[in-house]
Design an enzyme around this catalytic site. Structure first.
Site, PDB file in Angstrom:
ATOM      1  N   GLY A  12      43.043  82.617  24.066  1.00 16.62           N
ATOM      2  CA  GLY A  12      43.583  81.261  24.154  1.00 16.62           C
ATOM      3  C   GLY A  12      43.073  80.536  25.389  1.00 16.62           C
ATOM      4  N   ARG A  73      38.790  84.302  19.429  1.00 13.87           N
ATOM      5  CA  ARG A  73      39.176  85.701  19.256  1.00 13.87           C
ATOM      6  C   ARG A  73      37.965  86.425  18.669  1.00 13.87           C
ATOM      7  NH1 ARG A  73      44.030  84.962  21.942  1.00 13.87           N
ATOM      8  NH2 ARG A  73      45.171  83.214  21.014  1.00 13.87           N
ATOM      9  N   ASP A 104      45.365  89.565  28.135  1.00  8.56           N
ATOM     10  CA  ASP A 104      45.359  91.022  27.960  1.00  8.56           C
ATOM     11  C   ASP A 104      44.393  91.483  26.867  1.00  8.56           C
ATOM     12  OD1 ASP A 104      46.880  89.963  25.913  1.00  8.56           O
ATOM     13  OD2 ASP A 104      48.378  91.540  25.952  1.00  8.56           O
ATOM     14  N   THR A 127      45.527  82.531  31.283  1.00 10.75           N
ATOM     15  CA  THR A 127      46.454  82.431  30.151  1.00 10.75           C
ATOM     16  C   THR A 127      47.677  81.649  30.587  1.00 10.75           C
ATOM     17  OG1 THR A 127      47.985  83.669  28.728  1.00 10.75           O
ATOM     18  CG2 THR A 127      47.296  84.749  30.755  1.00 10.75           C
ATOM     19  N   ASP A 129      50.541  81.999  29.465  1.00 13.45           N
ATOM     20  CA  ASP A 129      51.747  82.812  29.280  1.00 13.45           C
ATOM     21  C   ASP A 129      52.255  83.456  30.564  1.00 13.45           C
ATOM     22  OD1 ASP A 129      51.495  82.216  26.591  1.00 13.45           O
ATOM     23  OD2 ASP A 129      50.370  84.037  26.150  1.00 13.45           O
ATOM     24  N   ASP A 131      51.742  86.353  31.694  1.00 12.15           N
ATOM     25  CA  ASP A 131      52.296  87.664  31.342  1.00 12.15           C
ATOM     26  C   ASP A 131      51.437  88.843  31.799  1.00 12.15           C
ATOM     27  OD1 ASP A 131      50.198  87.162  29.621  1.00 12.15           O
ATOM     28  OD2 ASP A 131      51.247  87.814  27.818  1.00 12.15           O
ATOM     29  N   ARG A 173      54.181  83.429  23.868  1.00 14.92           N
ATOM     30  CA  ARG A 173      53.997  84.634  23.053  1.00 14.92           C
ATOM     31  C   ARG A 173      55.251  85.487  23.121  1.00 14.92           C
ATOM     32  NH1 ARG A 173      48.758  88.474  23.540  1.00 14.92           N
ATOM     33  NH2 ARG A 173      49.590  88.578  25.653  1.00 14.92           N
ATOM     34  N   SER A 223      73.395  63.752  25.693  1.00 10.13           N
ATOM     35  CA  SER A 223      72.347  64.521  25.013  1.00 10.13           C
ATOM     36  C   SER A 223      72.537  65.999  25.316  1.00 10.13           C
ATOM     37  CB  SER A 223      70.958  64.069  25.478  1.00 10.13           C
ATOM     38  OG  SER A 223      70.800  64.288  26.875  1.00 10.13           O
ATOM     39  N   ARG A 262      48.626  73.921  25.937  1.00 11.33           N
ATOM     40  CA  ARG A 262      47.386  74.573  26.365  1.00 11.33           C
ATOM     41  C   ARG A 262      46.310  73.588  26.798  1.00 11.33           C
ATOM     42  NH1 ARG A 262      46.675  79.427  22.363  1.00 11.33           N
ATOM     43  NH2 ARG A 262      44.685  78.452  21.857  1.00 11.33           N
TER      44      ARG A 262
END
Length: 334
Positions: A12, A73, A104, A127, A129, A131, A173, A223, A262
């Site tokens: 990504g 990918r 990863d 990334t 994320d 992570d 993710r 809200s 992203r």
């Protein structure tokens, strides 16, 4: 002696990847090292789709989102034939070291490549994320948080105007770093993430949310924003909105921010982090390091073995989770 470094971006895309590419190219140029860029991630490595990247090529890219090398990918990197072809390309092009910017999956591919190629390898964590272990922040995380925050601030305007409940899904993710940071920054009434939600507690969660929303309305809250980590609720936030409506007859609007998180120009933090990591990657290779990921810990550069960086042991700060669940969430005040 390193004369040529290969570089690719994989998986990504993340804002700041171009800043990292620029940093690697300029650093390598300082040491009279050529940089060979491979297009479309590992696919370009396998197909030998490459180009020498010069300082002129990276002259005006630090502010650009995405990646000038493109990304993808690559299922072939999971097969030995793909790994062998990738190694053949590196040998053919006389590449002495390979730098991969990604997450990863990209780093696992880099580790597998070592079975067939003896050159040096370094990973740069790119990334949204956040992570990967061994670094406080990954490239792209800060921009993704700010992008999501800007979007939710706009959604809040509409939520206030119509006195509506919005359920907003955030990327990450299987990591809650984006969700918790954005949730707190946008003053969400509720944050649902892997750190404070247990599978099997769906009905109790629905009942708690319904009770809290009704209490908020009674207290004239205009809200109500719920931020939810992707892959958390079976069926996603649209299903969560439907389930909540069935349980309590509360009308909810679901919103998936998706890939907007992203894209966009990287913020200052990501540009600076990427630049420091790019320099550190080249310097690490010159110092003889191989099989490491460049990270940043407590504002200092650190190197962590790639096989440890992909373990996913880094969790959302306990202080964030406690602050949201015990103090900031509306349920905590009742």
């Amino acid at each position: 002696m390193i004369k040529r470094i290969g570089i690719l971006t994989s998986g990504g895309d993340a804002p700041g990847m171009n800043a990292a590419i620029r940093s690697v190219v300029l650093s390598a140029s300082h040491f009279d090292i050529e940089v060979l860029g491979f297009y479309h991630g590992y696919n370009g490595l396998i197909a030998d789709n490459s180009k020498i990247i010069t300082s002129e090529d990276v002259d005006s890219i630090i502010q650009l989102g995405g990646t000038i090398l493109k990304s993808a990918r690559c299922a072939q990197m999971l097969e030995e034939t793909g790994l062998i072809q990738a190694a053949t390309t590196l040998l053919k092009n006389k590449v002495d070291a390979l730098i991969v910017i990604g997450g990863d999956g990209s780093f696992n591919g880099l580790l597998s490549l070592q079975q067939h190629w003896s050159g040096k390898i370094i990973g740069i964590p790119g990334t949204i994320d956040n992570d990967l272990d061994g670094t406080d922040h990954t490239i792209g995380f800060s921009t993704a948080v700010n992008t999501a925050l800007d979007a939710i601030d706009k959604i809040r305007d509409t939520a206030d105007a119509f006195e509506r409940v919005f359920i907003i899904e955030l990327m990450g993710r299987h990591s809650g770093h984006i969700t918790f940071n954005v949730g707190i920054a946008c003053a969400a009434e509720q944050v649902l993430s892997f750190e404070n939600f247990t599978k099997g507690s769906e009905q109790q969660t629905l009942q708690d949310l319904a009770k809290d929303i009704k209490a908020a309305k009674a207290n004239h809250h205009h809200s109500y924003i719920i931020v939810v980590a992707e892959h958390l609720w079976q069926g996603g936030v649209n299903k969560l909105a439907e389930d909540l409506s069935k349980v309590s007859n509360i009308d909810c609007t679901a919103c998936v921010l998706g890939y907007i998180q992203r894209g966009g120009s990287p913020d200052a933090k990501d540009r600076i982090t990427a630049t420091k990591m790019g320099v550190a990657a080249v310097q690490g290779l010159l110092d003889g390091k191989s099989g490491y990921m460049v990270g940043e810990q407590n504002n200092s550069i650190a190197y962590l073995p790639l096989n440890l960086a992909v373990k996913h042991t880094k969790t959302v700060s306990d202080s964030l989770v406690r602050a949201q669940d015990n103090i900031l969430a509306l349920t905590a005040k009742r």
